[in-house]
Scaffold this motif. Structure first.
Motif, PDB file in Angstrom:
ATOM      1  N   GLU A  49      49.295  -0.100  14.819  1.00  0.00           N
ATOM      2  CA  GLU A  49      48.863  -0.026  13.420  1.00  0.00           C
ATOM      3  C   GLU A  49      48.991   1.392  12.888  1.00  0.00           C
ATOM      4  O   GLU A  49      49.479   1.612  11.772  1.00  0.00           O
ATOM      5  CB  GLU A  49      47.397  -0.467  13.287  1.00  0.00           C
ATOM      6  N   LEU A  50      48.547   2.349  13.676  1.00  0.00           N
ATOM      7  CA  LEU A  50      48.621   3.740  13.271  1.00  0.00           C
ATOM      8  C   LEU A  50      50.072   4.175  13.079  1.00  0.00           C
ATOM      9  O   LEU A  50      50.399   4.855  12.106  1.00  0.00           O
ATOM     10  CB  LEU A  50      47.937   4.627  14.311  1.00  0.00           C
ATOM     11  N   LEU A  51      50.935   3.768  13.965  1.00  0.00           N
ATOM     12  CA  LEU A  51      52.358   4.083  13.846  1.00  0.00           C
ATOM     13  C   LEU A  51      52.937   3.502  12.558  1.00  0.00           C
ATOM     14  O   LEU A  51      53.682   4.178  11.846  1.00  0.00           O
ATOM     15  CB  LEU A  51      53.115   3.546  15.056  1.00  0.00           C
ATOM     16  N   HIS A  52      52.549   2.279  12.248  1.00  0.00           N
ATOM     17  CA  HIS A  52      53.019   1.638  11.013  1.00  0.00           C
ATOM     18  C   HIS A  52      52.536   2.414   9.776  1.00  0.00           C
ATOM     19  O   HIS A  52      53.314   2.663   8.844  1.00  0.00           O
ATOM     20  CB  HIS A  52      52.533   0.188  10.969  1.00  0.00           C
ATOM     21  N   VAL A  53      51.279   2.807   9.782  1.00  0.00           N
ATOM     22  CA  VAL A  53      50.725   3.560   8.657  1.00  0.00           C
ATOM     23  C   VAL A  53      51.435   4.903   8.510  1.00  0.00           C
ATOM     24  O   VAL A  53      51.772   5.325   7.396  1.00  0.00           O
ATOM     25  CB  VAL A  53      49.201   3.755   8.831  1.00  0.00           C
ATOM     26  N   ILE A  54      51.682   5.570   9.609  1.00  0.00           N
ATOM     27  CA  ILE A  54      52.370   6.865   9.562  1.00  0.00           C
ATOM     28  C   ILE A  54      53.778   6.695   8.998  1.00  0.00           C
ATOM     29  O   ILE A  54      54.212   7.486   8.149  1.00  0.00           O
ATOM     30  CB  ILE A  54      52.409   7.507  10.971  1.00  0.00           C
ATOM     31  N   LYS A  55      54.493   5.662   9.434  1.00  0.00           N
ATOM     32  CA  LYS A  55      55.844   5.417   8.914  1.00  0.00           C
ATOM     33  C   LYS A  55      55.812   5.139   7.415  1.00  0.00           C
ATOM     34  O   LYS A  55      56.649   5.634   6.665  1.00  0.00           O
ATOM     35  CB  LYS A  55      56.499   4.249   9.650  1.00  0.00           C
TER      36      LYS A  55
END
Length: 61
Positions: A49-55
């Motif tokens: 989820e965090l990776l998706h938000v960062i992207k």
């Protein structure tokens, strides 16, 4: 090259002794692995989820 051949009674005795000696640690290990597996899956989901938000944030900028 010594191949050990056990009779049925010797094999059963070996298995029974092994279970009685190592059974509790095996059961405890399995229990802890199951508990930790759930937590690791949750942790992995949060990281994704965090990776998706960062992207998404990087695309906006």
């Amino acid at each position: 090259m010594g191949v050990m051949i056990l009779e049925d009674t010797q094999l059963m005795t070996l298995i029974t002794t092994s279970i009685s000696n190592f059974g509790f640690p095996i059961v405890l290990t399995c229990y802890l692995l199951i508990r930790f597996e759930k937590k690791i899956e949750m942790f992995n989901d949060r990281i994704l989820e965090l990776l998706h938000v960062i992207k998404e944030e990087m695309r906006k900028n």
